[in-house]
Design an enzyme around this catalytic site. Structure first.
Site, mmCIF file in Angstrom:
data_model
loop_
_atom_site.group_PDB
_atom_site.id
_atom_site.type_symbol
_atom_site.label_atom_id
_atom_site.label_comp_id
_atom_site.label_asym_id
_atom_site.label_seq_id
_atom_site.Cartn_x
_atom_site.Cartn_y
_atom_site.Cartn_z
ATOM 1 N N ASP A 185 -2.084 -0.215 5.846
ATOM 2 C CA ASP A 185 -2.337 0.499 7.103
ATOM 3 C C ASP A 185 -3.798 0.797 7.395
ATOM 4 O OD1 ASP A 185 -2.428 2.571 4.988
ATOM 5 O OD2 ASP A 185 -2.626 3.942 6.684
ATOM 6 N N ASP B 62 -0.175 5.233 0.756
ATOM 7 C CA ASP B 62 -0.407 6.277 1.760
ATOM 8 C C ASP B 62 -0.527 5.693 3.155
ATOM 9 O OD1 ASP B 62 -1.073 8.900 0.071
ATOM 10 O OD2 ASP B 62 -1.955 7.188 -0.941
ATOM 11 N N ASP C 37 0.852 -1.174 0.000
ATOM 12 C CA ASP C 37 0.000 0.000 0.000
ATOM 13 C C ASP C 37 0.897 1.236 0.000
ATOM 14 O OD1 ASP C 37 -2.417 1.586 0.417
ATOM 15 O OD2 ASP C 37 -1.702 1.831 2.470
#
Length: 265
Positions: free
Chosen positions: A215, A37, A35
């Site tokens: 996240d 961001d 991932d």
């Protein structure tokens, strides 16, 4: 034959992320799925302000080489947006929460049969940004994101407005994705997980053991499918029962990835 990689068996804690030395000899059998961001890159006040440290760009290039191309970015951002952030580098990617995919940096992005938002509904949802000048509207093509990091007081109003539009259109196949200071709306039926499953059908990812790091809530769908792919998942900034361990912040992820390139002892 299954590759043996050190894997924690207890609930996730920060010291249960496999030491890089355990993975270095097996990078040729792994697929790194990352991932962006909040995972690779630190969150910024606006989506356009994220920054790729120059030394990390080289880390990604080296890992791409070491994995023979089996490194992909998995993001809610469109692949076009991903390319702008990492320019001039182009990487394999799953973009738009699984709506599009690219198998190699020099290939073309292809849609994964994900339907776009209805134009009329998209227009109504976009109008929610008028609640406050601090709300940033991002049209990702297959989804619409309302960022309120600059106007945190509008969170409740945004979600109430989205709920009202959904109530007026009960048959519309909409999915709301809550994120970190962002409310994203997309057509239901595709997720990051469906995108990853599609990616893993093709070379150079096919037959490899995926290692996914994410996240946010939207990454939970990928965490959940790692067992069926004999993969490993790690969260960033929070614990998740679906992961084998966690990192505290993106800087820790970048450092860990860099250490994968060190010679194994």
């Amino acid at each position: 034959m299954t590759t043996k990689i050190e894997q924690p068996s207890k609930p996730a804690t920060s010291n249960q992320v496999p030491v890089p030395g355990a993975l270095v000899p097996h990078l040729d059998k792994c697929a790194l799925l990352l991932d962006i961001d909040g995972t690779l890159l630190d969150l910024a006040p606006t989506p356009r302000e994220v920054w790729v440290p120059p030394e990390f760009e080289q880390t990604l290039k080296n890992l791409l080489s070491r994995t023979s191309g089996a490194l992909a970015l998995v993001s809610g951002r469109s692949i076009n947006d991903i390319d702008l952030i990492f320019a001039p580098m182009r990487l394999p990617a799953v973009g738009g929460h699984g709506a599009e995919m690219r198998l190699s940096g020099n290939g073309d992005a292809v849609a994964t049969q994900a339907p776009p938002l209805d134009p009329e509904l998209k227009s109504r949802l976009a109008a929610i940004a008028r609640i406050s000048p601090g709300i940033l509207l991002e049209d990702k093509g297959y989804s619409l994101a309302l960022h309120y990091r600059l106007a945190p007081h509008t969170e409740k109003a945004i979600y109430e407005s989205v709920a009202a539009i959904r109530a007026e259109n009960p048959d519309a196949p909409l999915e709301v994705l809550p994120g970190k200071a962002v409310c994203e709306i997309k057509h239901s039926g595709f997720t990051k997980a469906t995108g990853v499953l599609e990616l893993m059908k093709y070379a150079p990812f096919k037959g490899r053991r995926p290692i996914f790091i994410g996240d946010d809530v939207t990454d939970e769908t990928v965490f959940a499918i790692m067992p069926e792919l004999d993969g490993l998942a790690f969260s960033v900034g929070r614990h998740s029962e679906l992961t084998a361990g966690h990192f505290d912040e993106p800087r820790d992820v970048r450092n860990w990835l860099a250490r994968l390139l060190e010679p194994s002892s």
